[in-house]
Design an enzyme around this catalytic site. Structure first.
Site, short mmCIF file in Angstrom:
data_model
loop_
_atom_site.label_atom_id
_atom_site.label_comp_id
_atom_site.label_asym_id
_atom_site.label_seq_id
_atom_site.Cartn_x
_atom_site.Cartn_y
_atom_site.Cartn_z
N LYS A 11 90.54 -18.40 59.07
CA LYS A 11 90.16 -17.03 58.77
C LYS A 11 89.95 -16.10 59.98
CE LYS A 11 89.16 -17.23 53.98
NZ LYS A 11 88.95 -18.53 53.34
N ASP A 21 83.93 -27.96 56.85
CA ASP A 21 84.87 -26.86 56.64
C ASP A 21 84.16 -25.56 57.01
OD1 ASP A 21 86.41 -24.77 55.68
OD2 ASP A 21 87.10 -25.85 53.92
N PHE A 58 85.57 -25.15 48.07
CA PHE A 58 86.94 -24.65 48.19
C PHE A 58 87.49 -25.06 49.53
CE2 PHE A 58 90.31 -21.72 49.33
CZ PHE A 58 91.10 -21.79 48.19
C1 LIG Z 1 89.81 -19.58 52.82
C2 LIG Z 1 89.30 -20.97 52.89
C3 LIG Z 1 90.17 -22.07 52.99
C4 LIG Z 1 91.67 -21.93 52.91
O1 LIG Z 1 92.20 -21.21 53.96
P1 LIG Z 1 93.74 -20.69 53.86
O2 LIG Z 1 93.99 -20.04 55.17
O3 LIG Z 1 93.80 -19.74 52.71
O4 LIG Z 1 94.59 -21.88 53.63
C5 LIG Z 1 89.60 -23.33 53.11
N1 LIG Z 1 88.27 -23.50 53.14
C6 LIG Z 1 87.41 -22.47 53.05
C7 LIG Z 1 85.94 -22.73 53.10
C8 LIG Z 1 87.89 -21.18 52.90
O5 LIG Z 1 87.03 -20.16 52.76
#
Ligand SMILES: *Cc1c(COP(=O)(O)O)cnc(C)c1O
Length: 391
Positions: A244, A215, A128
């Site tokens: 986050k 990420d 994700f």
């Molecule tokens: C939450 C998340 C995102 C997206 O972040 P947003 O602030 O909602 O755009 C991307 N990568 C990972 C691994 C995430 O947990």
């Protein structure tokens, strides 16, 4: 009434009024233990005094200027992040998806600088990376993509935790420029790869002149018991994205880069009106200071072990629990059946949890959670799963 809100979320019938630490109170003053932290955002819990003070003070001084001018707080935050991560430079955004967009754009600039006209990025199944067009294309979940075609070009998907699959791509393509991967998959079900996975990716990236892009949006900021999850290994990425927990709820994201990758962006390539504004940076500086001062990163490691041990005991011998996975305070309990209804049942008992990948109970408690509070989580979640599996 929510009639004027676009229905992007199926929301639970509950609204919170205030919070303190790991606790939230709804508008009927019922109390909830927050074992999700707004999906790994409020690592310091709710209304942390140091963050509250920093935000209030900064709001009275200066909220926004523009990236057309120098921003001392942005420079200070970048210094600290680079010190903690051993990276060289930072681009600040307002969200995780935007941090990943910056990473993807860096990879493409890097590719073009090497004479590759149609650069491709290797991404993973069950990953994700966000909801913008490029990041939803990078995401390994058809549900996130469906209806938004045509998708963005230039992504090659392989299974997670499979170095051979990446080797096969390396042998058969000449336009790969980067690998984008979560060190631990969050939305995909708290999937923890083999110990040598990141090292293996690092080696493949070195051998093929690819950028290694991590990420860390969910796994970063101390949650796994290290400042960044890659620090459980010996590797250094070329690019890493954060968001986050960086602002404990004040929207801020960051794309960190080192070496050549840090030099790709030049004036005119990229930008953001709000990104890295004084308010958001002040909040993030306060977050980093509090994490250090309260030694919460090592606490997260110890508490994570305590929680895993606790769940292994509480759920031992229970048929239907297929795996208990975790590193630090990223914890997943996988069942042999869909269990989304556990979220509502927990809520009725005053506990906030999440279910992801249909069958994985996901816990992302704040880093300030005490051992006593962790024991409450173990008991309540244990009981909930036991009841669910043995009706
Ligand atoms: C939450 C998340 C995102 C997206 O972040 P947003 O602030 O909602 O755009 C991307 N990568 C990972 C691994 C995430 O947990």
């Amino acid at each position: 009434m929510a009639d004027h809100i676009m229905s992007t979320y199926k929301r639970l019938p509950i609204q919170f009024q205030r919070g303190e630490g790991i606790w939230l109170w709804d508008n009927e003053n019922r109390q909830y233990l927050d074992a999700l932290s707004g999906i790994a955002v409020c690592g310091l819990g709710h209304a942390h005094p140091a963050v509250t003070r920093a935000i209030s003070e900064q709001a009275g001084l200066l909220v926004h200027t523009s990236n057309l001018y120098g921003i001392a707080l942005q420079e200070q935050l970048a210094d600290t992040l680079c010190e903690l991560s051993a990276m060289d430079r930072v681009f600040f955004s307002n969200s995780g998806a935007e941090a990943n967009e910056a990473a993807i754009k860096i990879a493409r600039l890097y590719g073009h600088s090497r004479g590759i006209d149609n650069p491709a990025i290797i991404v993973m199944e069950k990953s994700f990376h966000g909801r913008t067009l490029a990041t939803l294309t990078a995401t390994g979940n058809r549900k996130v993509q469906a209806g938004f075609e045509p998708l963005v070009q230039g992504f090659i998907r392989v299974p997670y935790n499979d170095l051979d699959a990446i080797r096969t791509v390396a042998a058969n393509s000449n336009n790969v420029v980067a690998v984008l991967v979560e060190p631990i998959q969050g939305e995909g079900g708290i999937n923890i790869p083999d110990d040598d996975y990141l090292q293996g990716i690092r080696r493949l990236c070195d051998d093929n002149h690819w950028l290694m892009m991590l990420d860390e949006i969910q796994s970063g900021m101390g949650r796994t018991g290290k400042w960044f999850a890659w620090q459980h290994s010996t590797v250094l990425p070329d690019v890493a994205t954060l968001a986050k927990a960086l602002g404990n709820g004040v929207p801020i994201g960051a794309c960190l880069a080192s070496g050549q990758a840090a030099l790709m962006m030049q004036p005119g390539n990229h930008g953001s009106t709000f990104g890295g504004n004084p308010l958001a940076c002040r909040a993030a500086i306060a977050v980093l200071e509090a994490l250090k001062q309260e030694q919460l990163v090592t606490h997260a490691a110890a508490l994570g072990t305590h929680l895993l041990d606790g769940f292994n005991t509480a759920l031992s011998g229970l048929e239907g629990v297929t795996a208990i996975r975790g590193r630090g305070l990223m914890i997943g309990i996988e069942l042999d059946r869909p269990c989304a209804e556990l979220v509502g049942r927990a809520m009725e008992q005053g506990l906030l949890i999440n279910v992801t990948a249909e069958r994985v109970v996901r816990l992302l408690p704040p880093l300030i959670t005490t051992v006593k509070q962790a024991d409450i989580i173990i008991e309540q979640v244990g009981e909930l799963i036991r009841e669910f599996l043995t009706p």
